[in-house]
Design an enzyme around this catalytic site. Structure first.
Site, short mmCIF file in Angstrom:
data_model
loop_
_atom_site.label_atom_id
_atom_site.label_comp_id
_atom_site.label_asym_id
_atom_site.label_seq_id
_atom_site.Cartn_x
_atom_site.Cartn_y
_atom_site.Cartn_z
N SER A 141 15.16 -47.42 18.34
CA SER A 141 14.28 -47.36 19.51
C SER A 141 14.18 -48.78 20.08
O SER A 141 13.10 -49.30 20.30
CB SER A 141 12.91 -46.83 19.13
OG SER A 141 12.28 -47.67 18.19
N GLU B 231 0.66 -48.95 17.06
CA GLU B 231 1.68 -49.83 17.62
C GLU B 231 2.36 -49.11 18.79
O GLU B 231 2.61 -47.90 18.70
CB GLU B 231 2.68 -50.12 16.49
CG GLU B 231 3.92 -50.88 16.90
CD GLU B 231 4.88 -50.97 15.71
OE1 GLU B 231 4.43 -51.00 14.55
OE2 GLU B 231 6.10 -50.97 15.95
N ASP C 7 2.96 -45.60 14.79
CA ASP C 7 3.81 -46.23 15.80
C ASP C 7 4.42 -45.11 16.62
O ASP C 7 5.49 -44.59 16.28
CB ASP C 7 4.92 -47.08 15.15
CG ASP C 7 5.84 -47.69 16.20
OD1 ASP C 7 5.54 -47.55 17.41
OD2 ASP C 7 6.86 -48.31 15.85
N GLU D 115 6.40 -42.99 13.97
CA GLU D 115 6.04 -43.41 12.60
C GLU D 115 4.59 -43.07 12.26
O GLU D 115 3.67 -43.37 13.02
CB GLU D 115 6.23 -44.93 12.46
CG GLU D 115 7.65 -45.34 12.77
CD GLU D 115 7.87 -46.84 12.73
OE1 GLU D 115 7.05 -47.57 12.15
OE2 GLU D 115 8.90 -47.27 13.30
N LYS E 233 5.87 -54.41 7.49
CA LYS E 233 6.25 -53.04 7.79
C LYS E 233 7.70 -52.89 7.39
O LYS E 233 8.58 -53.49 8.00
CB LYS E 233 6.12 -52.87 9.32
CG LYS E 233 5.73 -51.49 9.75
CD LYS E 233 5.69 -51.39 11.25
CE LYS E 233 6.87 -50.59 11.74
NZ LYS E 233 6.78 -50.16 13.12
N HIS F 59 14.02 -41.68 14.85
CA HIS F 59 14.43 -41.88 13.45
C HIS F 59 14.61 -40.56 12.71
O HIS F 59 15.04 -40.55 11.56
CB HIS F 59 13.40 -42.74 12.70
CG HIS F 59 13.24 -44.10 13.28
ND1 HIS F 59 12.17 -44.91 13.00
CD2 HIS F 59 14.03 -44.79 14.15
CE1 HIS F 59 12.30 -46.04 13.65
NE2 HIS F 59 13.41 -45.99 14.37
N ASP G 75 5.06 -53.93 20.06
CA ASP G 75 6.41 -54.12 19.49
C ASP G 75 7.40 -54.23 20.65
O ASP G 75 7.74 -55.33 21.08
CB ASP G 75 6.72 -52.94 18.54
CG ASP G 75 8.17 -52.89 18.10
OD1 ASP G 75 8.88 -53.89 18.27
OD2 ASP G 75 8.61 -51.84 17.59
N HIS H 167 10.87 -54.78 9.55
CA HIS H 167 12.28 -54.40 9.42
C HIS H 167 12.73 -53.71 10.72
O HIS H 167 11.95 -53.58 11.67
CB HIS H 167 12.44 -53.43 8.25
CG HIS H 167 11.73 -52.11 8.48
ND1 HIS H 167 11.98 -50.98 7.76
CD2 HIS H 167 10.76 -51.75 9.38
CE1 HIS H 167 11.23 -49.99 8.18
NE2 HIS H 167 10.47 -50.43 9.16
N LYS I 225 10.08 -59.02 14.85
CA LYS I 225 11.39 -58.62 14.35
C LYS I 225 12.39 -59.70 14.78
O LYS I 225 12.68 -59.81 15.99
CB LYS I 225 11.81 -57.29 15.00
CG LYS I 225 10.96 -56.09 14.62
CD LYS I 225 11.26 -54.95 15.59
CE LYS I 225 10.79 -53.61 15.12
NZ LYS I 225 10.86 -52.60 16.21
N GLU J 294 13.95 -44.34 8.04
CA GLU J 294 13.17 -45.36 7.34
C GLU J 294 12.65 -44.84 6.00
O GLU J 294 11.70 -45.40 5.43
CB GLU J 294 12.04 -45.87 8.24
CG GLU J 294 12.60 -46.57 9.47
CD GLU J 294 11.58 -47.34 10.28
OE1 GLU J 294 10.37 -47.19 10.02
OE2 GLU J 294 12.00 -48.09 11.17
P1 PGA Z 1 13.56 -49.49 15.53
O1 PGA Z 1 12.16 -48.93 15.05
O2 PGA Z 1 14.04 -50.47 14.53
O3 PGA Z 1 14.41 -48.27 15.62
O4 PGA Z 1 13.32 -50.14 16.88
C1 PGA Z 1 11.17 -49.71 14.45
C2 PGA Z 1 9.93 -49.79 15.29
O5 PGA Z 1 9.86 -49.31 16.43
O6 PGA Z 1 8.97 -50.38 14.84
ZN ZN Z 2 7.67 -50.04 16.77
#
Ligand code: PGA
Ligand code: ZN
Length: 428
Positions: free
Chosen positions: A42, A292, A249, A171, A395, A162, A319, A372, A344, A212
């Site tokens: 995403s 998030e 999330d 999430e 996370k 995911h 994010d 991650h 990230k 995940e």
């Molecule tokens: P992504 O998802 O690594 O697929 O972007 C993680 C997140 O959105 O926190």
């Molecule tokens: Zn996110």
């Protein structure tokens, strides 16, 4: 200190079986470090760019031989000879060579793997544990010699991109918060994870997991996922909303089309304000501690509104909104768009820039959560980064699948190694 002697990249695989870049850096004193680039599903619009070959004869176009070649023939030439301890100089050199705002010429996947490898090799050369070395270069070393272990935010129910066919929201995490050590926090989280497994089996859901490592049942609503989590916390013998909380999330950019939020599982559409109302009701009903990306990455007005309405009760984390980018974070701080930021490293593409964004969040007294990606490798770098920067939160998925557990296991080792110098993070 030691200079960089050799830089060599390879096309390897990530946890989804897609190609990604790994780079090994060797210093003149023989110290080695390997940097691995993860990959998002995403991925936000404002992230630095991973470059893929587009050659459909290999890996369905997802090969990374061009990025590997960019390391081996362009970046290597320029960074060999530089001091490994001068990460900012190394990163600046690579940013200049790339010359684009989003690292689209040489590729974020190429640049980040070098940046992380240099930091790892330099830590070896200084004979410091990686978290200690990173704290030193970030300027976050605590004078007392204490290090903070992060609260694990475990994504035990996966949806969105995911786990297609599960929930719209990406999430559903459990957050074991009131435990004295990382070890005990992990134990509690794992107990809930197994309780959820049992509950799903009893209800005849196949215990399949998503990207995940969280379960990915095909539920009839998003709310059902929260109910299952609440049930699993109780079943595990822990106390819902006292020692274990829930974090979400939704990754809302993914279900935002033409100015409207579309939740297929609810068979409903929402304006930004309606979706905020929807979240508010949930926060009254369930022990939600954090949301998030509740709204899409361009919905600055919505973020400001939800933060002003819910901030006393729930953390609002950006994010995709920030993409670990200092300029976007600055805007968020000025506009009070969130209470925290997800960090990230591959969203921005170098470790130095990642540290700068973290420092900006720290100075603004914002929460920052080290994270991650859904496409990961066996590398545990972010575990050390979380301890180094005292984020207090990490996370890194469910306690399931090796690319997730490697981060939890690394944190268990760090806590063990630190002994009385380890303290547990709090939710602030
Ligand atoms: P992504 O998802 O690594 O697929 O972007 C993680 C997140 O959105 O926190
Ligand atoms: Zn996110």
């Amino acid at each position: 200190m030691s200079r960089i002697k050799k830089v060599e990249a390879l096309e390897i695989l990530d946890s989804r079986g897609n190609p990604t870049v790994a780079t090994q850096v060797e210093l003149e004193d023989g110290s080695l470090g390997i940097g691995y680039t993860p990959s998002g599903a995403s991925a936000g619009e404002f992230e630095a760019l991973e470059i893929h070959d587009g050659d459909t004869k290999r890996y369905d176009g997802k090969g990374v031989l061009r990025a590997v070649e960019n390391v081996n023939s362009i970046l290597a030439k320029e960074v060999v000879g530089l001091e490994a301890d001068d990460l900012r100089v190394v990163d600046r050199k690579m940013i200049e060579l790339d010359g684009t705002a989003n690292k689209s010429k040489l590729g974020e996947n190429a640049i980040l793997s070098v940046s992380l490898a240099v930091a790892k090799a330099a830590a070896k050369s200084e004979r410091l544990p990686l978290y200690h070395y990173l704290a030193k270069i970030a300027g976050t070393l605590d004078e007392s010699g204490q290090f903070t272990l992060p609260i694990p935010m475990m994504n035990i129910l996966n949806g969105g991109k995911h786990a297609v066919g599960s929930t719209d929201f990406q999430e559903f995490m459990i957050v074991p918060m009131k435990f004295e050590s990382f070890k005990e926090s992990v134990r509690a989280g794992v107990e809930v994870f197994h309780a959820l497994h049992k509950i799903l089996e009893e209800r005849s859901y196949q215990p399949l997991v998503g990207d995940e490592g969280g379960f990915a049942p095909s539920l009839f609503s998003n709310e059902q996922a929260i109910e299952l989590l609440t049930m699993a916390i109780k079943e595990s013998g822990h106390r819902v909303g006292e020692d274990i909380f829930i974090a979400l999330d939704p990754a809302a950019s993914v279900f935002y089309y033409e100015d409207i939020y579309q939740l297929h599982r609810e068979n409903r559409t929402f304006t930004s304000l309606e979706l905020i109302d929807f979240y508010e009701v949930w926060t009254q009903k369930y022990p939600i501690i954090s949301i998030e990306d509740p709204l899409a990455e361009n919905d600055w007005d919505g973020f400001r509104e939800i933060t002003s309405r819910l901030r006393d009760k729930v953390s609002i984390i950006g994010d995709d909104l920030y993409a670990t980018n200092k300029d976007r974070l600055k805007k968020g701080i000025d506009q009070k768009s969130s209470t925290g930021i997800l960090i990230k490293p591959n969203q921005i593409g170098t470790l130095s820039e990642t540290l700068e964004t973290i420092m900006m969040a720290r100075e603004a007294k914002m929460q920052y959560i080290i994270s991650h990606r859904s496409g990961e490798t066996e590398d545990s770098f972010i575990a050390d980064l979380a301890v180094a920067t005292g984020s207090g939160k990490v996370k890194t998925g469910a306690p399931c699948r090796g690319e997730r557990t490697t981060k939890y296991n690394r944190l268990l080792w760090i806590e063990h190694e630190l002994g009385s110098k380890a303290k547990m993070g709090t939710w602030q």
